[in-house]
Write an enzyme that holds these catalytic residues in place. Structure first.
Site, PDB file in Angstrom:
ATOM      1  N   VAL A   1       0.827  -1.204   0.000  1.00  0.00           N
ATOM      2  CA  VAL A   1       0.000   0.000   0.000  1.00  0.00           C
ATOM      3  C   VAL A   1       0.864   1.257   0.000  1.00  0.00           C
ATOM      4  O   VAL A   1       0.715   2.128  -0.860  1.00  0.00           O
ATOM      5  CB  VAL A   1      -0.971  -0.014   1.212  1.00  0.00           C
ATOM      6  CG1 VAL A   1      -1.716   1.301   1.318  1.00  0.00           C
ATOM      7  CG2 VAL A   1      -1.955  -1.166   1.076  1.00  0.00           C
TER       8      VAL A   1
ATOM      9  N   GLU B   1      -7.535   2.071   0.503  1.00  0.00           N
ATOM     10  CA  GLU B   1      -6.883   1.636  -0.724  1.00  0.00           C
ATOM     11  C   GLU B   1      -7.619   0.429  -1.298  1.00  0.00           C
ATOM     12  O   GLU B   1      -7.997  -0.465  -0.565  1.00  0.00           O
ATOM     13  CB  GLU B   1      -5.442   1.246  -0.354  1.00  0.00           C
ATOM     14  CG  GLU B   1      -4.570   0.879  -1.491  1.00  0.00           C
ATOM     15  CD  GLU B   1      -4.614   1.920  -2.577  1.00  0.00           C
ATOM     16  OE1 GLU B   1      -4.138   3.039  -2.347  1.00  0.00           O
ATOM     17  OE2 GLU B   1      -5.142   1.618  -3.674  1.00  0.00           O
TER      18      GLU B   1
ATOM     19  N   ASN C   1     -14.317  -5.308   0.364  1.00  0.00           N
ATOM     20  CA  ASN C   1     -13.525  -6.526   0.396  1.00  0.00           C
ATOM     21  C   ASN C   1     -14.353  -7.732   0.832  1.00  0.00           C
ATOM     22  O   ASN C   1     -14.236  -8.818   0.272  1.00  0.00           O
ATOM     23  CB  ASN C   1     -12.338  -6.365   1.360  1.00  0.00           C
ATOM     24  CG  ASN C   1     -11.130  -5.785   0.648  1.00  0.00           C
ATOM     25  OD1 ASN C   1     -11.184  -5.521  -0.547  1.00  0.00           O
ATOM     26  ND2 ASN C   1     -10.053  -5.596   1.367  1.00  0.00           N
TER      27      ASN C   1
ATOM     28  N   LEU D   1     -16.200 -14.615  -9.915  1.00  0.00           N
ATOM     29  CA  LEU D   1     -17.102 -15.772  -9.939  1.00  0.00           C
ATOM     30  C   LEU D   1     -16.304 -17.057 -10.087  1.00  0.00           C
ATOM     31  O   LEU D   1     -16.870 -18.112 -10.353  1.00  0.00           O
ATOM     32  CB  LEU D   1     -18.088 -15.649 -11.115  1.00  0.00           C
ATOM     33  CG  LEU D   1     -19.067 -14.470 -11.099  1.00  0.00           C
ATOM     34  CD1 LEU D   1     -19.941 -14.502 -12.339  1.00  0.00           C
ATOM     35  CD2 LEU D   1     -19.933 -14.499  -9.847  1.00  0.00           C
ATOM     36  N   LYS D   2     -14.982 -16.971  -9.947  1.00  0.00           N
ATOM     37  CA  LYS D   2     -14.149 -18.158 -10.197  1.00  0.00           C
ATOM     38  C   LYS D   2     -14.064 -19.028  -8.953  1.00  0.00           C
ATOM     39  O   LYS D   2     -13.573 -18.604  -7.906  1.00  0.00           O
ATOM     40  CB  LYS D   2     -12.740 -17.731 -10.620  1.00  0.00           C
ATOM     41  CG  LYS D   2     -12.637 -17.458 -12.109  1.00  0.00           C
ATOM     42  CD  LYS D   2     -11.214 -17.604 -12.575  1.00  0.00           C
ATOM     43  CE  LYS D   2     -10.935 -19.066 -12.798  1.00  0.00           C
ATOM     44  NZ  LYS D   2      -9.672 -19.437 -13.242  1.00  0.00           N
TER      45      LYS D   2
ATOM     46  N   GLY E   1      -7.055 -16.192  -0.720  1.00  0.00           N
ATOM     47  CA  GLY E   1      -5.972 -15.968   0.237  1.00  0.00           C
ATOM     48  C   GLY E   1      -5.571 -14.509   0.149  1.00  0.00           C
ATOM     49  O   GLY E   1      -6.366 -13.670  -0.233  1.00  0.00           O
TER      50      GLY E   1
ATOM     51  N   CYS F   1      -5.606  -9.419   2.290  1.00  0.00           N
ATOM     52  CA  CYS F   1      -6.813  -8.625   2.589  1.00  0.00           C
ATOM     53  C   CYS F   1      -8.053  -9.440   2.940  1.00  0.00           C
ATOM     54  O   CYS F   1      -8.598  -9.295   4.023  1.00  0.00           O
ATOM     55  CB  CYS F   1      -7.116  -7.714   1.405  1.00  0.00           C
ATOM     56  SG  CYS F   1      -5.866  -6.460   1.189  1.00  0.00           S
TER      57      CYS F   1
HETATM   58  C1  UDX Z   1      -7.998  -7.794  -2.877  1.00  0.00           C
HETATM   59  C2  UDX Z   1      -8.999  -6.829  -3.546  1.00  0.00           C
HETATM   60  O1  UDX Z   1      -9.230  -7.244  -4.886  1.00  0.00           O
HETATM   61  C3  UDX Z   1      -8.478  -5.404  -3.494  1.00  0.00           C
HETATM   62  O2  UDX Z   1      -9.450  -4.528  -4.019  1.00  0.00           O
HETATM   63  C4  UDX Z   1      -8.175  -5.043  -2.045  1.00  0.00           C
HETATM   64  O3  UDX Z   1      -7.673  -3.736  -1.929  1.00  0.00           O
HETATM   65  C5  UDX Z   1      -7.191  -6.036  -1.439  1.00  0.00           C
HETATM   66  O4  UDX Z   1      -7.710  -7.359  -1.572  1.00  0.00           O
HETATM   67  P1  UDX Z   1      -5.766  -9.047  -3.621  1.00  0.00           P
HETATM   68  O5  UDX Z   1      -5.784  -9.687  -2.273  1.00  0.00           O
HETATM   69  O6  UDX Z   1      -4.488  -8.489  -4.121  1.00  0.00           O
HETATM   70  O7  UDX Z   1      -6.810  -7.824  -3.666  1.00  0.00           O
HETATM   71  O8  UDX Z   1      -6.232 -10.121  -4.699  1.00  0.00           O
HETATM   72  P2  UDX Z   1      -7.529 -10.534  -5.532  1.00  0.00           P
HETATM   73  O9  UDX Z   1      -7.160 -10.519  -6.956  1.00  0.00           O
HETATM   74  O10 UDX Z   1      -8.727  -9.781  -5.146  1.00  0.00           O
HETATM   75  O11 UDX Z   1      -7.661 -12.075  -5.106  1.00  0.00           O
HETATM   76  C6  UDX Z   1      -7.824 -12.455  -3.750  1.00  0.00           C
HETATM   77  C7  UDX Z   1      -7.997 -13.948  -3.631  1.00  0.00           C
HETATM   78  O12 UDX Z   1      -9.244 -14.363  -4.160  1.00  0.00           O
HETATM   79  C8  UDX Z   1      -6.944 -14.768  -4.385  1.00  0.00           C
HETATM   80  O13 UDX Z   1      -6.530 -15.848  -3.569  1.00  0.00           O
HETATM   81  C9  UDX Z   1      -7.661 -15.264  -5.615  1.00  0.00           C
HETATM   82  O14 UDX Z   1      -7.146 -16.468  -6.098  1.00  0.00           O
HETATM   83  C10 UDX Z   1      -9.078 -15.434  -5.067  1.00  0.00           C
HETATM   84  N1  UDX Z   1     -10.118 -15.336  -6.092  1.00  0.00           N
HETATM   85  C11 UDX Z   1     -10.325 -14.162  -6.764  1.00  0.00           C
HETATM   86  C12 UDX Z   1     -10.924 -16.435  -6.357  1.00  0.00           C
HETATM   87  O15 UDX Z   1     -10.764 -17.504  -5.753  1.00  0.00           O
HETATM   88  N2  UDX Z   1     -11.917 -16.314  -7.292  1.00  0.00           N
HETATM   89  C13 UDX Z   1     -12.144 -15.166  -7.966  1.00  0.00           C
HETATM   90  O16 UDX Z   1     -13.070 -15.138  -8.798  1.00  0.00           O
HETATM   91  C14 UDX Z   1     -11.313 -14.050  -7.696  1.00  0.00           C
END
Ligand code: UDX
Length: 439
Positions: free
Chosen positions: A11, A152, A209, A251-252, A258, A261
């Site tokens: 951040v 953020e 989040n 939607l995945k 993990g 956040c």
């Molecule tokens: C997230 C938020 O997207 C961001 O806006 C916030 O500020 C911080 O937290 P980040 O933790 O970097 O960001 O990753 P993100 O791409 O959101 O993915 C988080 C987790 O969710 C990952 O482990 C990812 O594999 C999982 N995920 C994401 C899924 O399992 N399915 C999805 O459809 C999307």
């Protein structure tokens, strides 16, 4: 305007670099001398695509400096952004120790009135509390420090783009002065600014989040049901996504979310609600579903293998998602622990996460790190996919067939099409889809 940013993690550093990029004069502070030394020498302490290049460019241009000298930096600062970590405590609440460390340094050093802007994710009410705390302690200095919330929303791996081209900037302020200062700072970004009070700004961050985490857990639950009834989660997600009200993203289904956040912010909001005598049922369920989902691949594989002892395992992907070297709350960690404890022989591959992983799993003689996914697959009895890195998804399933002793694959990120598994004649287990068996 003299801007100082405290903390050079995901951040803080991204904020500092992006503020410099749009023309501000920024000093980044960290207590870690090694990090400051690295940055002065053009090396970013975190892996974030595009960050290092802009950091170097801005440093050379003179817009961006790095120091451990907080005293001189806070002394005459106009605006101090705080972007240090707020990790979770054992009870799920947010640990504000690092924020208060910075706050105490500001109290010690500030010699003129300034605006403190909290970018770190903090529980609702923290901005107000910090403002009271600071002003009580600096009363005799004859200056006034106001605190504003500016959460953020960047995601790791796309942090620079997410900051420079954010969908919105949220600002929680209590005065016209604070509003005008933040407007001036963010004007060059040309992004819509949502202005609220501090409590709402703090809540917007948690609610955003937690809503995304909820979406993922919801899809994981539906995926688990799809497996039982013979539906295909990918098709289900596609069919849902045409509805604008649902949207295409998050939607995945997979082995759970993990990162730094979602796990901590869901727990922190749940804790905060409980502490106020209120139960957030959806968030509680989100957390529970994710806890179970983490072990989904091992649970499935136990139906196949009675024990993991002496099994040659290809472990593909360590980081919590592609595009980052971050391992915080990565599903790979608890799963690796189980496999090692049960005596599996593991060859692990990850394009950038290995160095950090080694710090967690020290001296494990049954864990070897390899340079390519193919090396991990050689002679393996089973392959587990935990992260959908391109380097991993780029390996065709027929390669697994060629290299493994017997091509049995447990894919936690649905990297391959079922048709490909059928034509490669491998045993392919994925999330929320039918299992493909060898002929
Ligand atoms: C997230 C938020 O997207 C961001 O806006 C916030 O500020 C911080 O937290 P980040 O933790 O970097 O960001 O990753 P993100 O791409 O959101 O993915 C988080 C987790 O969710 C990952 O482990 C990812 O594999 C999982 N995920 C994401 C899924 O399992 N399915 C999805 O459809 C999307």
């Amino acid at each position: 305007m003299k801007i100082v940013v405290a903390g050079t993690g995901y951040v803080g550093l991204v904020t500092g670099v992006c503020l410099a990029k749009v023309g501000h004069n920024v000093v980044c502070i960290d207590i870690n001398e090694e990090k400051i030394y690295k940055m002065k020498n053009g090396i970013s302490p975190i892996y974030e695509p595009g960050l290092e290049e802009i950091m170097v460019e801005m440093h050379e241009k003179g817009n961006l400096n790095f120091t451990t000298d907080y005293k001189n930096s806070y002394k005459n600062a106009d605006v101090i952004f705080i972007g240090v970590g707020t990790p979770e405590k054992a009870d799920g609440s947010a640990n504000l120790e690092y924020i208060y460390k910075v706050v105490d340094q500001i109290i010690e050093s500030a010699e003129k009135s300034c605006l403190v802007v909290i970018k770190s994710t903090v529980p609702i009410g923290t901005n107000k509390e910090i403002e009271l705390y600071i002003n009580e302690k600096i009363a005799e200095k004859g200056i006034k420090i106001e605190v504003a919330s500016n959460p953020e929303f960047l995601a790791q791996g796309t942090a620079v783009n997410d900051t420079l081209h954010a969908k919105r900037i949220v600002v929680g302020v209590e005065s016209e002065d604070a509003k005008n200062i933040l407007r001036e700072i963010y004007e060059p970004f040309n992004i819509p600014i949502v202005i609220t009070n501090r409590e709402s700004a703090e809540m917007i961050k948690y609610a955003s989040n937690d809503f995304l985490a909820l979406k993922i857990s919801f899809m994981n639950e539906i995926a688990n049901l799809c497996e039982i009834i013979g539906a295909n989660i990918e098709d289900v997600a596609k069919g849902m996504s045409y509805d604008d009200r649902i949207g295409k993203k998050f939607l995945k289904a997979g082995v759970g979310y993990g990162g730094s956040c979602f796990p901590k912010d869901t727990k922190a909001l749940h804790w905060l609600a409980e502490n106020n005598g209120h139960e957030l049922k959806t968030i509680k369920a989100t957390i529970e579903v994710n806890e179970n989902q983490k072990y989904k691949l091992l649970k499935k594989s136990r139906r196949k293998f009675k024990s993991f002892k002496n099994l040659n395992v290809a472990f593909l992907g360590l980081t919590f998602k592609p595009g980052t070297d971050d391992l915080r709350e990565a599903p790979s960690i608890p799963n690796m622990r189980v496999l090692l404890d049960e005596g599996a022989n593991i060859k692990a591959y990850d394009p950038v996460g290995v160095e950090n992983f080694k710090k967690i799993f020290k001296g494990e003689k049954n864990l070897k790190y390899v340079q390519t996914p193919e090396e991990a697959l050689e002679d393996a009895d089973v392959a587990f996919v935990f992260t959908e890195w391109k380097q991993i998804t780029g390996v065709e399933l027929k390669k697994y067939k060629e290299l493994m002793k017997k091509a049995i694959i447990f894919d936690g990120r649905n990297c391959y099409k079922l048709e490909e598994a059928i034509s490669a004649n491998v045993e392919y287990h994925s999330i929320g889809r039918n299992t493909i068996f060898m002929e």
